[in-house]
Write an enzyme that holds these catalytic residues in place. Structure first.
Site, PDB file in Angstrom:
ATOM      1  N   LYS A  68       0.836  -1.213   0.000  1.00 29.66           N
ATOM      2  CA  LYS A  68       0.000   0.000   0.000  1.00 29.66           C
ATOM      3  C   LYS A  68       0.869   1.260   0.000  1.00 29.66           C
ATOM      4  CE  LYS A  68      -2.115  -1.038   3.881  1.00 29.66           C
ATOM      5  NZ  LYS A  68      -1.416  -2.298   4.200  1.00 29.66           N
ATOM      6  N   ARG A  86      -9.877   0.996   8.510  1.00 33.09           N
ATOM      7  CA  ARG A  86      -9.408  -0.345   8.831  1.00 33.09           C
ATOM      8  C   ARG A  86     -10.435  -1.139   9.620  1.00 33.09           C
ATOM      9  NH1 ARG A  86      -3.691   0.623   8.614  1.00 33.09           N
ATOM     10  NH2 ARG A  86      -2.489  -1.211   9.095  1.00 33.09           N
ATOM     11  N   ARG A  95      11.747  -5.548   5.350  1.00 31.98           N
ATOM     12  CA  ARG A  95      11.466  -4.129   5.056  1.00 31.98           C
ATOM     13  C   ARG A  95      12.338  -3.196   5.896  1.00 31.98           C
ATOM     14  NH1 ARG A  95       5.494  -1.921   5.528  1.00 31.98           N
ATOM     15  NH2 ARG A  95       5.678  -2.797   7.629  1.00 31.98           N
ATOM     16  N   ARG A 117      11.001  -1.379  11.352  1.00 32.05           N
ATOM     17  CA  ARG A 117       9.895  -1.027  12.235  1.00 32.05           C
ATOM     18  C   ARG A 117       9.782  -2.047  13.359  1.00 32.05           C
ATOM     19  NH1 ARG A 117       4.841   0.195   8.275  1.00 32.05           N
ATOM     20  NH2 ARG A 117       3.814  -0.997   9.903  1.00 32.05           N
ATOM     21  N   ARG A 143      -0.553  -8.948  13.322  1.00 28.58           N
ATOM     22  CA  ARG A 143      -1.122  -7.945  12.408  1.00 28.58           C
ATOM     23  C   ARG A 143      -1.942  -8.621  11.314  1.00 28.58           C
ATOM     24  NH1 ARG A 143       4.059  -5.148  10.717  1.00 28.58           N
ATOM     25  NH2 ARG A 143       2.772  -4.002   9.242  1.00 28.58           N
TER      26      ARG A 143
HETATM   27  P1  AP5 Z   1       4.802  -1.683   1.952  1.00 26.76           P
HETATM   28  O1  AP5 Z   1       4.487  -0.832   0.754  1.00 26.76           O
HETATM   29  O2  AP5 Z   1       5.520  -1.056   3.073  1.00 26.76           O
HETATM   30  O3  AP5 Z   1       3.462  -2.414   2.465  1.00 26.76           O
HETATM   31  P2  AP5 Z   1       2.187  -1.822   3.209  1.00 26.76           P
HETATM   32  O4  AP5 Z   1       0.986  -2.447   2.557  1.00 26.76           O
HETATM   33  O5  AP5 Z   1       2.238  -0.334   3.271  1.00 26.76           O
HETATM   34  O6  AP5 Z   1       2.382  -2.516   4.608  1.00 26.76           O
HETATM   35  P3  AP5 Z   1       2.346  -1.890   6.089  1.00 26.76           P
HETATM   36  O7  AP5 Z   1       3.043  -2.874   6.967  1.00 26.76           O
HETATM   37  O8  AP5 Z   1       2.813  -0.480   6.100  1.00 26.76           O
HETATM   38  O9  AP5 Z   1       0.837  -1.960   6.364  1.00 26.76           O
HETATM   39  P4  AP5 Z   1       0.162  -1.947   7.685  1.00 26.76           P
HETATM   40  O10 AP5 Z   1      -1.223  -1.764   7.163  1.00 26.76           O
HETATM   41  O11 AP5 Z   1       0.347  -3.099   8.571  1.00 26.76           O
HETATM   42  O12 AP5 Z   1       0.894  -0.801   8.509  1.00 26.76           O
HETATM   43  P5  AP5 Z   1       0.578   0.740   8.769  1.00 26.76           P
HETATM   44  O13 AP5 Z   1       1.843   1.480   8.779  1.00 26.76           O
HETATM   45  O14 AP5 Z   1      -0.536   1.204   7.911  1.00 26.76           O
HETATM   46  O15 AP5 Z   1       5.604  -2.970   1.406  1.00 26.76           O
HETATM   47  C1  AP5 Z   1       6.098  -3.955   2.310  1.00 26.76           C
HETATM   48  C2  AP5 Z   1       7.455  -4.503   1.824  1.00 26.76           C
HETATM   49  O16 AP5 Z   1       7.275  -5.214   0.611  1.00 26.76           O
HETATM   50  C3  AP5 Z   1       8.500  -3.428   1.539  1.00 26.76           C
HETATM   51  O17 AP5 Z   1       9.750  -3.889   1.951  1.00 26.76           O
HETATM   52  C4  AP5 Z   1       8.448  -3.251   0.008  1.00 26.76           C
HETATM   53  O18 AP5 Z   1       9.678  -2.832  -0.505  1.00 26.76           O
HETATM   54  C5  AP5 Z   1       8.073  -4.654  -0.438  1.00 26.76           C
HETATM   55  N1  AP5 Z   1       7.217  -4.672  -1.642  1.00 26.76           N
HETATM   56  C6  AP5 Z   1       6.129  -3.882  -1.879  1.00 26.76           C
HETATM   57  N2  AP5 Z   1       5.572  -4.172  -3.062  1.00 26.76           N
HETATM   58  C7  AP5 Z   1       6.312  -5.209  -3.594  1.00 26.76           C
HETATM   59  C8  AP5 Z   1       6.222  -5.982  -4.804  1.00 26.76           C
HETATM   60  N3  AP5 Z   1       5.272  -5.759  -5.725  1.00 26.76           N
HETATM   61  N4  AP5 Z   1       7.135  -6.956  -4.996  1.00 26.76           N
HETATM   62  C9  AP5 Z   1       8.111  -7.198  -4.070  1.00 26.76           C
HETATM   63  N5  AP5 Z   1       8.260  -6.488  -2.913  1.00 26.76           N
HETATM   64  C10 AP5 Z   1       7.366  -5.522  -2.678  1.00 26.76           C
HETATM   65  O19 AP5 Z   1       0.015   0.669  10.261  1.00 26.76           O
HETATM   66  C11 AP5 Z   1       0.865   0.321  11.347  1.00 26.76           C
HETATM   67  C12 AP5 Z   1       0.063   0.256  12.624  1.00 26.76           C
HETATM   68  O20 AP5 Z   1      -0.533   1.556  12.893  1.00 26.76           O
HETATM   69  C13 AP5 Z   1      -1.125  -0.712  12.629  1.00 26.76           C
HETATM   70  O21 AP5 Z   1      -0.744  -2.013  12.977  1.00 26.76           O
HETATM   71  C14 AP5 Z   1      -2.021  -0.050  13.690  1.00 26.76           C
HETATM   72  O22 AP5 Z   1      -1.584  -0.344  14.971  1.00 26.76           O
HETATM   73  C15 AP5 Z   1      -1.829   1.434  13.466  1.00 26.76           C
HETATM   74  N6  AP5 Z   1      -2.819   1.978  12.513  1.00 26.76           N
HETATM   75  C16 AP5 Z   1      -2.573   2.533  11.281  1.00 26.76           C
HETATM   76  N7  AP5 Z   1      -3.716   2.896  10.684  1.00 26.76           N
HETATM   77  C17 AP5 Z   1      -4.712   2.569  11.556  1.00 26.76           C
HETATM   78  C18 AP5 Z   1      -6.132   2.663  11.504  1.00 26.76           C
HETATM   79  N8  AP5 Z   1      -6.759   3.178  10.427  1.00 26.76           N
HETATM   80  N9  AP5 Z   1      -6.850   2.224  12.572  1.00 26.76           N
HETATM   81  C19 AP5 Z   1      -6.235   1.725  13.663  1.00 26.76           C
HETATM   82  N10 AP5 Z   1      -4.899   1.578  13.767  1.00 26.76           N
HETATM   83  C20 AP5 Z   1      -4.151   1.994  12.720  1.00 26.76           C
HETATM   84 MG    MG Z   2       2.467   1.086   4.819  1.00 22.61          MG
END
Ligand code: AP5
Ligand code: MG
Length: 209
Positions: free
Chosen positions: A13, A88, A122, A153, A164
């Site tokens: 994402k 979410r 990552r 992270r 997660r």
């Molecule tokens: P990346 O692009 O970083 O993936 P992502 O989908 O953004 O994954 P996240 O871990 O950031 O999602 P998340 O939803 O758990 O965390 P968030 O920060 O939102 O890609 C991942 C890896 O894969 C990278 O190394 C990249 O290089 C590689 N990659 C990507 N595409 C690729 C491809 N096509 N081929 C090969 N490799 C690839 O949230 C963190 C925490 O915050 C949550 O757990 C929660 O506690 C809190 N939080 C955030 N938003 C909310 C909400 N709305 N409500 C409640 N709590 C929330």
């Molecule tokens: Mg992300």
């Protein structure tokens, strides 16, 4: 265009939202990045969020809804945005409907086994939000975009990653049906390479690269 990116942790994402936002010249609103910045700065929101994030749990709805509502009211969001990581939960999606109109929801679909590998390798920049995978870094420890340190992270440790994923399937995946019913959902295979995934999203949005 007001867009939501939906998908499990590690689906890409953040990576794709940055590229699509550059192409469409709209801001990326990543709730994860906002919360991590708040934790780094030690703000009240950051302190509240830390224990939830480190355990792989969701931050309470009321905390996150207020943050997004405030952010979407800003000037730079008036011509469109990508919501990366929000909503979410169903209550978050219902709240969003009271202050925003969404045009498209992109669901990035990737199998759980692939996600665990992506997340454990990552590295992120906490300053600008850029994301890398160790397999592409060749030992580099600084962000190519802003020069800040790259870090792992806290919630990318194996045990937390599994939490997660469970939380995603239990609390966030119901949003797929929620947006499907509204005719907004576009499913994209997120297991392709970066460029093919980018092209597939642009195509789903009806946008020209
Ligand atoms: P990346 O692009 O970083 O993936 P992502 O989908 O953004 O994954 P996240 O871990 O950031 O999602 P998340 O939803 O758990 O965390 P968030 O920060 O939102 O890609 C991942 C890896 O894969 C990278 O190394 C990249 O290089 C590689 N990659 C990507 N595409 C690729 C491809 N096509 N081929 C090969 N490799 C690839 O949230 C963190 C925490 O915050 C949550 O757990 C929660 O506690 C809190 N939080 C955030 N938003 C909310 C909400 N709305 N409500 C409640 N709590 C929330
Ligand atoms: Mg992300």
């Amino acid at each position: 265009m007001n867009i939501i990116f939906l998908g499990p942790p590690g689906a890409g994402k953040g990576t794709q939202a940055q590229k699509i936002c550059d192409a469409l010249n709209i801001p990326q609103i990543s709730t994860g990045d906002i919360l991590r910045r708040a934790m780094k700065e030690g703000t009240e929101t950051g302190l509240k969020a830390k224990s939830f994030i480190d355990a792989g749990q969701l931050v309470p709805d009321d905390v996150i809804i207020d943050i997004v509502k405030e952010r979407l009211a800003m000037e730079d969001c008036q011509n469109g945005y990508i919501l990366d990581g929000f909503p979410r939960t169903v209550p978050q999606a219902e709240a969003l409907e009271t202050f925003a109109t969404i045009d498209s929801v992109i669901e990035l679909d990737v199998a759980d086994q692939v996600l665990v590998d992506r997340l454990s390798g990552r590295r992120v920049c906490l300053k600008c939000g850029a994301t890398y995978h160790i397999s592409m870094l060749n030992g580099e420890t600084k962000c190519a975009k802003c020069g800040d340190d790259l870090v792992q992270r806290n919630d990318d440790k194996a045990e937390t990653v599994l939490n997660r994923l469970e939380v995603y399937h239990a609390q966030t995946a119901p949003l797929i049906g929620f947006y499907e019913k509204k005719g907004l959902l576009k499913k994209v295979d997120g297991a392709q390479g970066l460029d093919r995934t980018f092209a597939a999203i642009m195509n789903a949005l009806g946008a020209k690269a």
